[in-house]
Write a protein that holds these residues in place. Structure first.
Motif, mmCIF file in Angstrom:
data_model
loop_
_atom_site.group_PDB
_atom_site.id
_atom_site.type_symbol
_atom_site.label_atom_id
_atom_site.label_comp_id
_atom_site.label_asym_id
_atom_site.label_seq_id
_atom_site.Cartn_x
_atom_site.Cartn_y
_atom_site.Cartn_z
ATOM 1 N N ARG A 267 0.943 -1.179 0.019
ATOM 2 C CA ARG A 267 -0.055 0.084 -0.096
ATOM 3 C C ARG A 267 0.938 1.183 0.108
ATOM 4 O O ARG A 267 2.107 1.261 0.441
ATOM 5 N N PHE A 269 1.710 4.800 1.570
ATOM 6 C CA PHE A 269 1.920 5.443 2.959
ATOM 7 C C PHE A 269 3.017 6.481 2.910
ATOM 8 O O PHE A 269 3.896 6.441 2.171
ATOM 9 N N SER A 270 2.895 7.643 3.726
ATOM 10 C CA SER A 270 3.676 8.780 3.836
ATOM 11 C C SER A 270 4.983 8.412 3.983
ATOM 12 O O SER A 270 5.276 7.125 4.775
ATOM 13 N N ARG A 309 3.853 7.691 9.062
ATOM 14 C CA ARG A 309 2.530 8.160 9.010
ATOM 15 C C ARG A 309 1.609 7.223 8.264
ATOM 16 O O ARG A 309 1.923 7.251 7.048
ATOM 17 N N GLY A 310 0.439 6.842 8.588
ATOM 18 C CA GLY A 310 -0.323 5.937 7.990
ATOM 19 C C GLY A 310 -0.100 4.457 7.588
ATOM 20 O O GLY A 310 -0.630 3.683 7.185
ATOM 21 N N THR A 312 1.619 0.473 8.998
ATOM 22 C CA THR A 312 1.314 -0.429 9.913
ATOM 23 C C THR A 312 2.580 -1.230 10.139
ATOM 24 O O THR A 312 2.921 -1.803 9.071
ATOM 25 N N GLU A 442 -3.430 9.480 17.106
ATOM 26 C CA GLU A 442 -2.517 9.160 15.712
ATOM 27 C C GLU A 442 -2.225 7.885 15.732
ATOM 28 O O GLU A 442 -1.791 7.512 14.679
ATOM 29 N N ARG A 469 -8.140 1.994 10.001
ATOM 30 C CA ARG A 469 -7.062 2.553 9.393
ATOM 31 C C ARG A 469 -7.248 3.363 8.438
ATOM 32 O O ARG A 469 -6.734 4.448 8.410
ATOM 33 N N ALA A 470 -7.970 2.803 7.453
ATOM 34 C CA ALA A 470 -8.175 3.397 6.402
ATOM 35 C C ALA A 470 -9.073 4.769 6.470
ATOM 36 O O ALA A 470 -9.009 5.720 5.888
ATOM 37 N N GLY A 473 -6.833 7.317 9.324
ATOM 38 C CA GLY A 473 -5.687 7.540 8.754
ATOM 39 C C GLY A 473 -4.787 7.191 10.054
ATOM 40 O O GLY A 473 -3.924 7.949 10.415
ATOM 41 N N LEU A 474 -5.092 6.118 10.752
ATOM 42 C CA LEU A 474 -4.304 5.800 11.709
ATOM 43 C C LEU A 474 -2.981 5.251 11.395
ATOM 44 O O LEU A 474 -2.734 4.626 10.253
ATOM 45 N N SER A 475 -2.003 5.368 12.195
ATOM 46 C CA SER A 475 -0.769 4.543 12.168
ATOM 47 C C SER A 475 -0.851 3.396 13.254
ATOM 48 O O SER A 475 -0.921 3.805 14.124
#
Lengths: 543, 277, 327
Positions: A267, A269-270, A309-310, A312, A442, A469-470, A473-475
């Motif tokens: 996926r 992520f930042s 961030r974002g 897992t 967060e 999460r989606a 926007g959780l990490s």
């Protein structure tokens, strides 16, 4: 092949006030010579009750009401207590789930194995010891001579289970009943014990009745399978047949819930780090009055990891690897001895207790035990509203927030007035997630969030985590011992052993091309690996 | 609550205990009504056997005082001692046990050393020392009994806190940013309390026994109608008029029995898992 | 060896407790109205001029400040000097040594009695749980627990000494009979029957209750199921697997209650006029003999610590998990 043990129309009654009248109803089952028959089911399916009924070791108030249990031409359901004692251990032996508690803590291993001979034979002491030693060699216990004299607490879990197997096989029983013998063990130990049982079974020709909840284990070991649900046998047949073409809807659901072992496509992520661990270490010192008898456990050693961030991050390891201590260091439940933990730009160690309490909003935790993680004396809504109230929200709005969160995690908002014990395990885990989300964190640290749940419920909770999460926007930092759990939701994975991270990287890379020896052995140990691989990529993380 | 009462009533022993306790409370409540005079005042000819004189149906002691009056008024003293001393002991015990169990480490070490010191010194001996230093007025005696009885509830509370503080729901409270005080009193204490409350019945039984022993040795307050005092007095005429000692002894026995039975009944009702044991 | 070093460590750990007790009780006694010299003067019939009083104070080391007195006292204790009893006119250690045998005999007899029968009845009750044997034993246990020991002692005297005349009512041995050897042993034994029963009864009740509960607890453990699955019969399951495990809490309790038992001996020795430590404590309180009282506190604490040391040794022998700890 002829049946050694056949169960015909076995019905076992439960005491009044239980959730159903019968633990088992009209179960008919055959165990043939030299085969491994797996009895599979989730908790409450009656699979363990079947095992206890065969040896007539049922709990008080639970009794066989109808049916026959034929073993070597004798009906065990009608046998006298003395006849049963002669069969237990000698004709039918049993091993149990918890090797920690299944051995008497005050007597040596050799003594407890020798007891088998003392009960059922007239062998002398020297001969008994010789045979016990030979048995310990047979089960490949390291240093059998030392193990003879050892007490249970001096052995590891896997060694204890080996000793239990040695004890069970002492008199070459025709039937071995194994009640979830690997559930309490680490995955690599589990693989070894399964191989041992398989090997001994082939060598000795013992028929094995293997109770398990895990279809991975079934794929690994079974010749035939019997599936149970709510005390009823819903399907039985050859292992390959049942695994590939399950007939009953329940079997289909169970097999569908077996997590696949291939990583999904990565996926996006930042690249910005939300949580950064730099050289984190934690050492425990025990005892040590007057400086003597100190034991030093280096639970976490010099761990450096980054959670984008974002993203897992999965932290995978066996028991004692330090993964839970690491989670508690991140949460500041445990103060690390060395290293820096940065949440965004803040070094958590530099904060005052009051600031630390305030920063609790930013990082929250989901716990392992759905029974122990909720205060039994508070209502579910209060448990969720507590966080906002601690941080200054009034009771009214906090309860309204709890209602919203209940809906978000898939619980009925009207249930906020109930107490934790009125919910099922999976529902309780949802309450735990709602509580963590109440402060709009967060970062979410989830410590083994699904390991106490049945496999079908596991899948639902993991799905919920992926959805949240989606949406929010959780990490997430996900601690787990189970590679199959990690692969379903993680983007990155770190493998821990003895307090150290031995390997980390994107999950696809680590799973397809593991670099470290330990990672490879972990992957190879997953039960039913080939079966899981054949199932294809995980559907969950595409949410 | 209803269910709790039903669970409690299921055990005949617990019901007997409750009835006995109600009887003792009834005696304490009606003492002034049945025996309005000072129970320690001269009432008639000394050493009349029970039943010999219809005015004194439990007889008179060696000073000519009505035994029945002393038994009724003594019930007040026994209950008073039991309640006050137990509250003091359990109060101190919970405070110390909670702090030691929750914080652990050095705090725990120091508090446990003090607790051990109290347990190493025989509690009755400490009671003697306290009474010899501070005198034997009833209020002093009650406080002294409370002060020597706290270590056991403290240990129990500490053990409960030790096991509860590492439970995940407590960790959850800490991750929410809750203050220690709130966690100790609002989250852990309600869970730790039931076994301590049950144990309070043991403390109460021991407190009543301790005071009666002290009174028997004539080290308690001589100016109150304590059952122990009467037994001590009766000792002088034990060989013939043994009833003077026997009657108050039975009163103590039944009171302590009542308290223990109620405690056990509470325990069974609070821990349904142990039922049938 | 491991076991010894472990128990030794526990012994060393009890030193702070001992110090806390001594300092605490010493300071407590400073609050008492009047000191040894006052008590002595009172016993001599009061009076005494200022010079004599000051002289006596100097003799007993009471003319210095409290901290110095405390320091002196602790330093004398290190040399096993417990001071001088003004009332008995002898060193406190002599007075205590004279009284120690009776107490030691009483305690060990009561403990053995309570331990043996508590174990036996506890096992019987647990094996016949909810049967009539269990009901009888549990009821008796409750009654014994609720019985004030001094009252039981008095009633036993009335029954066995006054009416039946089977056993002596008090004292340690028959004085003036000149018994020797075996007859003397039997004579002393007959004097100790009632005191032993009286002191041991409440502990019997406590031990049988904990033994019963602990047996029932152990019977539910996994290894008992393993033993059943091996084909062991119930009797051997109890003797070979359950008993030793079930005894552990009871052994712990003995250590915890050593102090309570010693406290109980004060009352029992008074009832039966036994010349023991407990009775000495009572006399010291009544006669305000503070030096002796402090000495008794010290010796009692040592006794309790010694009992706990023995209990630690026993526990470590029973439970291999302990012996390994910290080695």
């Amino acid at each position: 092949m002829s049946a050694i043990l056949s169960i015909e129309g076995l019905t076992v009654g439960l005491p009044k006030g239980a959730d159903r009248p019968h633990a088992l109803s009209r179960v008919t089952l055959e165990l043939r010579a030299g085969e491994i028959l797996c009895v599979v089911g989730e908790s409450g399916s009656g699979k363990s009750m079947t095992a206890s009924a065969i040896l007539r070791l049922l709990p008080p108030n639970v009794a066989i009401e109808a049916g026959r249990i034929l073993f070597e031409g004798k009906d065990l359901a009608a046998a006298t207590e003395a006849e049963m004692r002669a069969i237990r251990g000698a004709g039918i032996a049993m091993i149990f789930q918890e090797p920690m508690t299944a051995l008497n803590p005050l007597r040596t291993i050799g003594d407890q194995i020798g007891e088998m001979f003392r009960i059922h034979t007239d062998l002398g002491r020297a001969e008994t010891d010789k045979r016990a030693l030979a048995l310990l060699e047979d089960v490949h216990i390291p240093d059998p001579k030392l193990a003879m004299r050892a007490y249970p607490h001096e052995l590891s879990g896997g060694q204890r289970q080996r000793a239990m197997i040695a004890m069970a096989l002492a008199l070459s029983p025709r039937v071995l009943i194994a009640d979830e013998p690997t559930t309490a063990l680490d995955v690599t130990t589990q693989a070894q014990i399964l191989a041992l049982i398989r090997d001994l079974q082939r060598r000795l020709g013992t028929a094995v009745l293997f109770i398990t909840h895990d279809f991975g284990v079934v794929a690994e070991i079974a010749d035939r399978v019997a599936v149970m649900q709510h005390g009823i046998l819903v399907e039985q047949g050859e292992a390959a047949e049942v695994l590939q073409r399950p007939q009953h809807a329940y079997t289909q659901a169970l097999i569908a819930a077996v997590p696949p072992l291939t990583a999904p496509p990565p996926r996006a992520f930042s690249s910005e780090a939300i949580l950064r661990l730099e050289g984190v270490s934690k050492t425990y010192r025990n005892g040590g009055f007057f400086g003597r008898g100190k034991r030093v456990t280096r639970a976490v050693r010099d761990v450096s990891l980054v959670l984008p961030r974002g993203g897992t991050l999965g932290i995978v390891g066996e028991s004692g690897s330090g993964k839970s201590t690491l989670a508690r260091c991140i949460m500041h439940l445990v103060k690390p001895d060395a290293g820096v933990i940065r949440l965004g730009d803040t070094d958590l160690a530099s904060l005052s207790p009051a600031q630390l309490r305030a920063s609790a909003k930013r990082i929250q935790m989901v716990f392992q035990d759905p029974y122990g993680s909720l205060n039994p004396r508070r209502r579910a809504g209060e448990l969720v509203a507590q966080g906002p109230m601690v941080h200054g929200m009034a009771r009214g709005p906090a309860m309204a927030r709890a209602r919203e969160l209940f809906a978000l995690v898939g619980l009925d908002p009207a249930a906020i007035d109930r107490f934790p014990h009125e919910f099922s395990g999976g529902q309780r885990q949802r309450i735990g997630i709602a509580r963590a989300l109440a402060l709009d964190p967060e970062v979410l640290v989830a410590d083994e969030p699904v390991s106490a749940l049945d496999v079908s419920v596991q899948a639902q909770v993991l799905k919920l985590l992926a959805e949240l999460r989606a949406r929010l926007g959780l990490s997430i930092v996900l601690i787990t011992h189970d590679l199959r759990v990690a692969v379903q939701v993680c983007d990155l994975v770190a493998v821990m052993k003895d307090g150290e991270v031995v390997e980390h990287g994107p999950i696809g890379r680590v799973f397809e091309a593991p670099e470290h020896e330990y990672t490879r052995s972990l992957l190879a140990s997953v039960p039913g690996r080939d079966f899981a691989l054949a199932k294809g990529a995980a559907p969950l993380s595409r949410v | 609550m209803k269910r709790f009462l039903r669970d409690y009533a299921r055990s005949p022993a617990a019901v007997v205990g409750l009835l006995l306790l109600i009887l003792v409370i009834g005696m304490a409540g009606t003492a002034d009504w049945f025996f309005p005079r000072d129970p320690l005042a001269l009432a008639g000819r000394p050493l009349q056997w029970p039943g010999a004189n219809p005015r004194f149906w439990l007889g008179t002691d060696n000073s000519g005082r009505d035994i029945a009056a002393q038994i009724f008024h003594g019930a007040r003293i026994a209950l008073l001692i039991g309640l006050v001393a137990t509250s003091i002991a359990v109060g101190i015990g919970i405070g110390i046990g909670a702090v030691a169990g929750y914080y652990g480490g050095i705090v725990d070490d120091v508090l446990m050393r003090v607790t051990e010191a109290f347990q190493t010194l025989p509690n009755f001996l400490l009671l003697l020392v306290l009474v010899s230093v501070f005198g034997s007025e009833m209020s002093t005696v009650v406080v002294a009994i409370g002060v020597v009885s706290w270590p056991a509830p403290a240990r129990l509370t500490r053990a409960e806190f030790l096991s509860l503080r590492s439970r995940e729901f407590v960790e959850a409270c800490r991750t929410l940013g809750m203050r220690d005080r709130q966690i100790i009193f609002r989250e852990i204490l309600p869970n730790a309390l039931p076994p301590v409350i049950v144990y309070a019945s043991v403390v109460m039984a021991v407190a009543i026994l301790l005071e009666s022993a002290l009174a028997f040795l004539r080290l308690s307050d001589p100016n109150v109608a304590s059952w122990g005092n009467l037994i001590g007095l009766g000792r002088d005429v034990l060989r013939v008029q043994w009833y003077v000692s026997a009657i108050p002894g039975v009163a103590i026995l039944l009171t302590v029995l009542a308290v223990s039975l109620v405690g056990q009944g509470l325990n069974d009702a609070l821990n349904p898992r142990l039922k049938g044991r | 060896m491991r076991i010894l070093s472990l128990a030794g460590r526990r012994l060393a750990a009890s030193l702070p407790s001992l110090l806390i007790i001594l300092i605490g009780v010493f300071l407590l006694l400073q609050l008492a109205p009047g000191d040894t010299v006052d008590a002595l003067l009172a016993q001599m019939g009061g009076g005494g001029d200022a010079a004599t009083t000051a002289e006596l104070r100097r003799f007993y080391g009471l003319d210095v400040s409290v901290p110095v007195q405390l320091g002196n006292y602790l330093w004398r204790l290190v040399r096993l000097d417990l001071g001088f009893s003004a009332i008995y006119g002898k060193p406190v250690s002599t007075v205590i040594l004279e009284r120690l045998p009776a107490t030691l005999l009483l305690m060990s007899a009561s403990l053995s009695f309570a331990f043996f029968f508590g174990l036996l009845f506890g096992v019987i009750a647990a094996r016949r749980v909810n049967g009539w044997q269990d009901s009888v034993i549990s009821t008796l246990g409750l009654l014994f627990y609720a019985t004030p020991s001094f009252w039981f002692g008095l009633m036993a005297i009335v029954l066995f000494s006054v009416h039946l005349q089977w056993l002596p009512a008090g004292g340690m041995e028959s004085i003036g009979e000149g018994f020797t050897g075996f007859t003397r042993v039997m004579d002393i034994a007959s004097h100790f029957v009632l005191p032993t029963l009286t002191l041991g009864l409440i502990f019997l009740a406590i031990y049988l209750r904990i033994m019963r509960a602990s047996m029932l607890e152990v019977l539910t453990l996994d290894f008992v199921r393993t033993a059943r699955a091996k084909g062991l019969d119930e009797t051997r399951i109890i003797t070979r697997h359950v008993l030793r495990n079930a005894m552990l809490p009871m052994v712990t309790l003995i250590g915890l209650q050593a102090g309570t038992m010693l406290g109980g001996s004060v009352v029992v020795e008074s009832v039966f006029s036994l010349p023991g430590l407990g009775r000495l404590a009572y006399e010291a309180v009544v006669q305000r003999d503070l030096n002796t009282l402090l000495g008794i506190v010290f010796i009692s604490a040592l006794l309790v610590i010694a009992v706990n040391f023995l209990v630690d040794l026993l526990y470590a022998r029973l439970d291999p998990r302990i012996a390994r700890e910290g080695s």
